[in-house]
Design an enzyme around this catalytic site. Sequence first.
Site, PDB file in Angstrom:
ATOM      1  N   ASP A 228       0.807  -1.218   0.000  1.00 59.00           N
ATOM      2  CA  ASP A 228       0.000   0.000   0.000  1.00 59.00           C
ATOM      3  C   ASP A 228       0.844   1.274   0.000  1.00 59.00           C
ATOM      4  O   ASP A 228       0.407   2.317   0.462  1.00 59.00           O
ATOM      5  CB  ASP A 228      -0.958   0.024   1.196  1.00 59.00           C
ATOM      6  CG  ASP A 228      -2.022  -1.047   1.086  1.00 59.00           C
ATOM      7  OD1 ASP A 228      -2.404  -1.381  -0.042  1.00 59.00           O
ATOM      8  OD2 ASP A 228      -2.462  -1.559   2.128  1.00 59.00           O
ATOM      9  N   GLU A 229       2.070   1.189  -0.520  1.00 57.92           N
ATOM     10  CA  GLU A 229       2.934   2.369  -0.564  1.00 57.92           C
ATOM     11  C   GLU A 229       3.438   2.652  -1.972  1.00 57.92           C
ATOM     12  O   GLU A 229       4.402   3.384  -2.162  1.00 57.92           O
ATOM     13  CB  GLU A 229       4.122   2.198   0.399  1.00 57.92           C
ATOM     14  CG  GLU A 229       3.706   2.148   1.872  1.00 57.92           C
ATOM     15  CD  GLU A 229       4.887   2.114   2.812  1.00 57.92           C
ATOM     16  OE1 GLU A 229       6.018   2.383   2.352  1.00 57.92           O
ATOM     17  OE2 GLU A 229       4.688   1.825   4.002  1.00 57.92           O
TER      18      GLU A 229
END
Length: 284
Positions: A228-229
């Site tokens: 999620d980055e």
Amino acid sequence: MALNTFILTLSCVDRPGIVAAVTTELAANGANIAESSQFWDRQTDRFFMRIGFTAPEGTSREQLERALQPAVTRFDMKTALVAEARVPRIVIMVSKFDHALQHLLYQIRVGWLRAEVAAIVSNHEDARSTAEAQGIPFHHWPVTRDTKAEQEARLVDLVQSAEVDLVILARYMQVLSDTLSNRLFGKVINIHHSFLPSFKGAKPYHQAHERGVKLIGATAHYVTPDLDEGPIIEQETERVTHALSADDLVAVGRDIEARVLGRAVKLHLESRVMLNGKKTVVFG
């Protein structure tokens, strides 16, 4: 006279003469520029450009690539040239929550998204009826610790055999391995709620409700090994109040997630997103 439409994207170290070199070669091949956007990132000293142009009937992508090669070599450019006549092919992956899937299919049906769905892939059976109703191939691939590598190999085979341009994780609740994330880098878009990292784990909207948040939202990003980055493509937030229940927040969140993912997919398919390290350059 019939015309072919192309999209050229390029990036390189910023130097004088880049635009002139590219547009001169395009003009020499009878091209007419219909849209042009550019950006200079002062921090990295890199130049980014997107050009939409028409070329005379019979002009091929290979012909244009040969014409542009001297400029590409001179400025050490990273380029991509896409013929707009080709309809992009996508795979949509989903688990049980299908709001983002349904939104994508609707936007394709009404023509706002220009794409062909090569397949719908799920680790559950819930989306099978949706796929069958629209004549889309459906693959039910349950994922366990023991089968994860096998299922990811199936996905790679599907992407290659079906000539897939983009994989969309439309609330697909499985984490892709580092190996697959690296292999398909820049070709997989994920959608998640913007509470991360504050509200990780199960029921993030319920956690947010307990904390009395005043803004909720969603983020669409490219998938990388860093969970999620990945580089962010599109985001949206919406104000909420204490009067809303946890279920109300879930409903608002579903709506935002579907919209944000749809916009991110459209931007990608129209070659409006360019990777810039851990960030993106997005030409609207």
